[in-house]
Design a protein around this motif. Structure first.
Motif, PDB file in Angstrom:
ATOM      1  N   UNK A  32      -4.429  -2.100  81.021  1.00  0.00           N
ATOM      2  CA  UNK A  32      -4.978  -3.330  80.470  1.00  0.00           C
ATOM      3  C   UNK A  32      -3.993  -4.472  80.625  1.00  0.00           C
ATOM      4  N   UNK A  33      -4.505  -5.705  80.478  1.00  0.00           N
ATOM      5  CA  UNK A  33      -3.590  -6.836  80.599  1.00  0.00           C
ATOM      6  C   UNK A  33      -2.731  -6.950  79.335  1.00  0.00           C
ATOM      7  N   UNK A  34      -3.293  -6.635  78.188  1.00  0.00           N
ATOM      8  CA  UNK A  34      -2.484  -6.622  76.961  1.00  0.00           C
ATOM      9  C   UNK A  34      -2.168  -5.177  76.621  1.00  0.00           C
ATOM     10  N   UNK A  36      -0.584  -3.642  74.333  1.00  0.00           N
ATOM     11  CA  UNK A  36       0.022  -3.524  73.011  1.00  0.00           C
ATOM     12  C   UNK A  36      -1.037  -3.181  71.978  1.00  0.00           C
ATOM     13  N   UNK A  37      -0.657  -2.317  71.055  1.00  0.00           N
ATOM     14  CA  UNK A  37      -1.545  -1.949  69.960  1.00  0.00           C
ATOM     15  C   UNK A  37      -0.846  -2.279  68.647  1.00  0.00           C
ATOM     16  N   UNK A  38      -1.609  -2.646  67.618  1.00  0.00           N
ATOM     17  CA  UNK A  38      -0.974  -3.085  66.370  1.00  0.00           C
ATOM     18  C   UNK A  38      -0.613  -1.942  65.422  1.00  0.00           C
ATOM     19  N   UNK A  39      -0.805  -0.707  65.889  1.00  0.00           N
ATOM     20  CA  UNK A  39      -0.829   0.445  64.988  1.00  0.00           C
ATOM     21  C   UNK A  39       0.424   0.641  64.126  1.00  0.00           C
ATOM     22  N   UNK A 297       2.900   7.783  67.526  1.00  0.00           N
ATOM     23  CA  UNK A 297       1.675   7.520  66.772  1.00  0.00           C
ATOM     24  C   UNK A 297       1.358   8.685  65.833  1.00  0.00           C
TER      25      UNK A 297
ATOM     26  N   UNK B  83      -6.848   2.811  66.493  1.00  0.00           N
ATOM     27  CA  UNK B  83      -5.521   2.196  66.420  1.00  0.00           C
ATOM     28  C   UNK B  83      -5.536   0.849  65.697  1.00  0.00           C
ATOM     29  N   UNK B  84      -6.722   0.319  65.411  1.00  0.00           N
ATOM     30  CA  UNK B  84      -6.836  -0.996  64.782  1.00  0.00           C
ATOM     31  C   UNK B  84      -7.293  -0.894  63.331  1.00  0.00           C
ATOM     32  N   UNK B 132     -10.373  -8.382  71.085  1.00  0.00           N
ATOM     33  CA  UNK B 132      -9.452  -9.472  71.342  1.00  0.00           C
ATOM     34  C   UNK B 132      -8.367  -9.090  72.340  1.00  0.00           C
ATOM     35  N   UNK B 133      -7.939  -7.830  72.300  1.00  0.00           N
ATOM     36  CA  UNK B 133      -6.894  -7.348  73.211  1.00  0.00           C
ATOM     37  C   UNK B 133      -7.468  -6.958  74.568  1.00  0.00           C
ATOM     38  N   UNK B 134      -8.774  -6.898  74.686  1.00  0.00           N
ATOM     39  CA  UNK B 134      -9.378  -6.401  75.923  1.00  0.00           C
ATOM     40  C   UNK B 134      -9.932  -7.513  76.800  1.00  0.00           C
TER      41      UNK B 134
END
Lengths: 310, 193
Positions: A32-34, A36-39, A297, B83-84, B132-134
């Protein structure tokens, strides 16, 4: 899952599969372009490295950052360790700073185990002496599974300096948990005394084992630990135990070649073998980040287990 | 399955009441498909994203109906929100579901999120963060098979299969053919002692 990851033997088959399945899903994030995950936002991961390392430290750092954890890097050089601070005092300092997980690499076997008794957070073993390196075994298993599918009944051959290799021990333990058959190949001087009690076969003859192998994992000859005459010359070692072009040609057609790195090209593995499409050496590095994300995780993503093993 | 359910019901001293059964679910889905087509002017640039596990099956069924009515396929995907979530710290780490986006992505599309039950709204909040991240959809809409009320966030559904007034002590269970071997929505009530 337990609270710490110290040895590959701590993982049950279900634990190991959960980590690999989680890593499978997380692998999609690197496309993916981002990325990062907020976990793990608000959690702190300390990288405590008493030994040199490039890929493991960077890999853990990238994994923690992709999960939004705060990362504190600590290397023994340039710290109070060179003033004589003990492991315990270093650990208590980190504890006071609120580390939720400590990733430790240490030259002494058993250091992570000791550390686990001193800190409240999770301890992840990133290599201790000649003992274990469980996340390397997990990323190796993950890489094999992506190339070959299920590991049940697969034949994995690990070649080289088993005596000094924490990667070999962790791999033997994890792969046998996952149902693969492991054969260790090394000169007798580079096999540990206890190898008879490991869940694997042992051979001194690489050529007889190669044609049946689905995976050939070459280990680095650890020059920095070669403090005795383990083999006559490097050339002789290379001739008997190196993976050169001829041996590579005798492998099964779909067999893969692995190496945990760093490599000595021309010694245990020929350059053209290392660069062939059947070698997974670069893939292993990318998979390392994904697998370590899965481990972090699963150790930190859920409820705080309050210091008791579940 | 029936046996398991009966067991669960007796253990919790609850009574089960079927709210939707068999063909009812598909009737609701057919109506929702028409509503989606109406609201999006023929379903152009629509992407259906199901939230695992049952939302994904519902999204696939909606896509099947839309294809039948309009003759062109709509892209379907899944969006895992684990994860969110905002309640990760309340339970041991959960296994992840799958996120699979259609090959064209979601940029400038109208994304319809599909879930089985709309309750607190927290799942949808997490899904919006994940989206939003996708990428950057032109609009995001929400379809739910059952809306049982008790929102904890300012979120509402654009398409609802069934509005179901519930009390917080009740449990809504959705069963789908693909996952559970039958179609049904049950309301489990705790019995008076």
């Amino acid at each position: 899952m337990k609270r710490h990851l110290i040895s590959a033997a701590d993982l049950s088959r279900d634990d190991a599969l959960l980590i690999l399945d989680t890593a499978d899903e997380l692998a999609r994030i690197s496309d993916r372009s981002i990325k990062k995950l907020p976990t793990l936002r608000g959690r702190t991961v300390v990288n405590l490295f008493f030994e040199d390392s490039t890929r493991t430290r960077i890999s853990f750092e990238a994994a923690a950052k992709r999960l939004s954890a705060d990362v504190i890097n600590f290397s023994a050089k340039g710290s109070s360790v060179s003033k004589g601070e003990s492991l315990k005092d270093t650990a208590l300092t980190l504890e006071a700073m609120g580390a939720d997980a400590v990733v430790i690499r240490h030259g002494a076997s058993g250091a992570p185990h000791r550390l686990a008794g001193w800190v409240r957070g999770s301890v992840v073993n990133a290599g201790d002496g000649t003992h274990e390196h469980p996340t390397q075994a997990l990323l190796d298993a993950f890489t094999m599974r992506r190339r070959l599918g299920s590991l049940e009944g697969r034949r994995v051959t690990v070649v080289g300096d088993i005596l000094h290799s924490r990667v070999a021990r962790s791999n033997v333990l994890l792969l046998s948990t996952l149902g693969a058959e492991v054969t260790l190949v090394a000169p007798p001087t580079l096999l540990p005394v206890s190898v008879g009690s490991w869940p694997c076969e042992v051979s001194y003859d690489l050529d007889s084992v190669l044609p049946k192998s689905d995976v050939v994992m070459m280990l680095r000859v650890q020059r920095e630990r070669m403090n005795a005459a383990f083999f006559p010359t490097e050339r002789e070692y290379s001739r008997r135990y190196g993976l050169d072009r001829e041996r590579f040609a005798r492998l099964k057609e779909d067999a893969v070649v692995m190496h945990p790195g760093p490599m000595n090209r021309g010694m245990e593995i020929a350059a053209e073998v290392a660069d062939s499409p059947r070698s997974t050496i670069v893939e292993q590095v990318a998979n390392g980040v994904t697998t370590r994300m899965a481990v972090l995780y699963l150790l930190l993503g859920g409820a705080d287990l309050g210091g008791e093993d579940q | 399955m029936v046996f398991c359910l009966a067991e669960a019901v007796s253990r919790a001293r609850t009574s089960a009441h079927a709210v939707l059964e068999g063909p009812d679910i598909n009737r609701a889905l057919i109506r929702i498909s028409h509503e989606i087509l109406e609201r999006t002017k023929g379903g152009e640039d629509v992407v259906l994203l199901g939230i695992p596990t049952r939302g994904v099956h519902l999204a696939r069924r909606l896509a099947g109906h839309i294809r039948q009515f309009e003759g062109h396929p709509v892209p379907v995907g899944s969006l895992d929100i684990t994860m969110y979530r905002d309640d990760l710290r309340t339970k041991p780490a959960r296994p992840l579901g799958r996120t699979e986006l259609p090959s064209d992505g979601i940029d400038d599309k109208t994304v319809v999120l599909v879930d089985d039950v709309l309750y607190s709204g927290r799942t949808v909040r997490a899904a919006l963060d994940a989206l939003n991240d996708l990428g950057r959809p032109r609009a995001v809409q929400l379809a739910a098979l059952v809306d049982r009320g008790h929102r904890e966030l300012p979120i509402r559904a654009d398409y609802v299969g069934k509005n179901l007034p519930t009390s917080k002590s009740e449990i809504v269970k959705v069963y789908l053919e693909e996952h559970d071997g039958r179609d049904a929505v049950l309301l489990l009530k705790e019995e008076d002692k």
